[in-house]
Design a protein around this motif. Sequence first.
Motif, PDB file in Angstrom:
ATOM      1  N   TYR A 204       0.419  -0.926   0.010  1.00  0.00           N
ATOM      2  CA  TYR A 204       0.427   0.548  -0.043  1.00  0.00           C
ATOM      3  C   TYR A 204       0.942   1.075  -0.483  1.00  0.00           C
ATOM      4  O   TYR A 204       0.521   2.298  -0.692  1.00  0.00           O
ATOM      5  CB  TYR A 204      -0.909   0.017   1.315  1.00  0.00           C
ATOM      6  N   ASP A 347      -9.739   5.191   7.130  1.00  0.00           N
ATOM      7  CA  ASP A 347     -10.339   4.479   6.605  1.00  0.00           C
ATOM      8  C   ASP A 347     -10.299   3.073   6.371  1.00  0.00           C
ATOM      9  O   ASP A 347     -11.451   3.008   5.838  1.00  0.00           O
ATOM     10  CB  ASP A 347     -11.885   4.984   7.581  1.00  0.00           C
ATOM     11  N   PHE A 348      -9.664   2.187   6.885  1.00  0.00           N
ATOM     12  CA  PHE A 348      -9.247   0.835   6.022  1.00  0.00           C
ATOM     13  C   PHE A 348     -10.274  -0.020   6.346  1.00  0.00           C
ATOM     14  O   PHE A 348     -10.199  -0.744   5.685  1.00  0.00           O
ATOM     15  CB  PHE A 348      -8.052   0.446   6.554  1.00  0.00           C
ATOM     16  N   ALA A 351     -13.178   0.513   4.073  1.00  0.00           N
ATOM     17  CA  ALA A 351     -12.873   0.371   2.657  1.00  0.00           C
ATOM     18  C   ALA A 351     -12.667  -0.787   2.371  1.00  0.00           C
ATOM     19  O   ALA A 351     -13.056  -1.476   1.167  1.00  0.00           O
ATOM     20  CB  ALA A 351     -11.603   0.635   2.524  1.00  0.00           C
ATOM     21  N   LEU A 352     -12.500  -2.055   3.218  1.00  0.00           N
ATOM     22  CA  LEU A 352     -12.032  -3.448   2.944  1.00  0.00           C
ATOM     23  C   LEU A 352     -12.366  -4.083   3.143  1.00  0.00           C
ATOM     24  O   LEU A 352     -12.629  -5.612   3.173  1.00  0.00           O
ATOM     25  CB  LEU A 352     -10.399  -3.639   3.017  1.00  0.00           C
ATOM     26  N   TYR A 365     -10.334  -8.780  -2.264  1.00  0.00           N
ATOM     27  CA  TYR A 365      -9.291  -7.862  -1.510  1.00  0.00           C
ATOM     28  C   TYR A 365      -8.000  -9.216  -1.116  1.00  0.00           C
ATOM     29  O   TYR A 365      -7.128  -8.495  -0.084  1.00  0.00           O
ATOM     30  CB  TYR A 365      -9.931  -6.459  -0.805  1.00  0.00           C
ATOM     31  N   VAL A 380      -6.465  -0.445  -2.747  1.00  0.00           N
ATOM     32  CA  VAL A 380      -8.128   0.952  -2.095  1.00  0.00           C
ATOM     33  C   VAL A 380      -7.164   0.767  -0.695  1.00  0.00           C
ATOM     34  O   VAL A 380      -7.459   2.466  -0.672  1.00  0.00           O
ATOM     35  CB  VAL A 380      -9.348  -0.651  -1.865  1.00  0.00           C
ATOM     36  N   MET A 381      -6.385   0.761  -0.205  1.00  0.00           N
ATOM     37  CA  MET A 381      -5.931   1.090   0.965  1.00  0.00           C
ATOM     38  C   MET A 381      -5.520   2.585   0.992  1.00  0.00           C
ATOM     39  O   MET A 381      -5.325   3.533   1.913  1.00  0.00           O
ATOM     40  CB  MET A 381      -4.823   0.020   1.947  1.00  0.00           C
ATOM     41  N   ALA A 384      -7.502   4.816   0.083  1.00  0.00           N
ATOM     42  CA  ALA A 384      -8.744   5.758   1.347  1.00  0.00           C
ATOM     43  C   ALA A 384      -7.755   6.455   1.940  1.00  0.00           C
ATOM     44  O   ALA A 384      -8.308   7.383   2.825  1.00  0.00           O
ATOM     45  CB  ALA A 384      -8.963   3.797   1.997  1.00  0.00           C
TER      46      ALA A 384
END
Length: 390
Positions: A204, A347-348, A351-352, A365, A380-381, A384
């Motif tokens: 990430y 806010d991981f 998001a995941l 993911y 995605v992380m 975010a």
Amino acid sequence: MTNPAVFWSTGWSAPVQRPSEGFEENWSETGFDDQSVRQVVRVDGSGDAARIRLSNRFGTGPLTVGAATVALAAGGAAVRPGTVRPLTFGGAASVVIPAGGEAVSDAAPLRAERFDAVTVTLYFPCPTGPATFHAQAYTDSYRAPGDRTTAADGSGFGERTRSWYHLAGIELAGDGASPRGTVVAFGDSLTDGFGSTAGADRRYPDALAERLAAAGREWAVVNAGIGGNLVLNDSPWYGEAALARFERDVLDTPGVRSVIVLAGLNDIGFSEVDLPTYKPAPDVSVEELTEGYRQLIKRAHDRGVRVIGATLLPFKGAEYHTPRSEEKRAALNAWIRTCGEFDAVADFAIALASPDDPETLHPAYDCGDHKHPNDAGYRVMAGAVDLGSL
């Protein structure tokens, strides 16, 4: 006429650990003797000159580096012809680093562009003893007999592992350039990149660096994650506690302006599983973890560094997910979101999370262990993180 000032900016760094078996086979416990080690890293920055930082923090005696070079990588252990640059230390071709110490090389002329792959080759002429290292590099390092520091051909490097040895940092500079800001991603294996494709730079922090570059932001991102790391306790396998290494791995980073803190899952989970490497494993309370976070926040703010708090990812189905550990994760995430002590929140967890169960990592993911993301999840992380918060 005066020469313009030369500013050194962070191009790459990795936190160091004591020698251990780690997650995969490595050379840290045996060390090196009349061998060259070639290591490959991706730099986040550009410059006309480079210098390296070597660490013997966990050495049991003096470390002799007989020769060192830096070059642009050409795939595998090969380097681009004509780019090998000898490194010196105070003008000398070799250096002896005392146990617990560091050494910084002199500048070497090397033109590197942002996201170039750079090699550092170190020759160890005599027994090193156990080697200070970073266990989970997720990229290959190579070993060859004798002094191969100036070899452009990688064919002599017949052995490989996925760890970095004694190499702690690379800094870049350009004539008249201004110092760049640095973002430090700090945490455990979720920052280190467990589950990402090895050799592809898809952790990430890598994806975040690419977002910043695409947005025209001249900020470097460095990865200060250590797989298995704990907030409150040192581990023989997973590094010094976050509280113990925060100053060295974050606050002393050249140009640091902000830090993203993603930590605590191992403190919560290790006590749920009886495994030899999951030690120490005390039953850590949420209150103890939040106090640890407060110490990190205060120390960063005292140095003028912004702190972004990151929520812990869902991990139902992983080996240390239990009702008790899930309750702690939920409570810690609620505190991160609402305490008001961070400068911003990433806010991981939201998001995941799976849309069907917020305690479960989204299947798209999941790298397969229900705890770590795959390449898509790490992107995605990175997405975010509010770039404005940095």
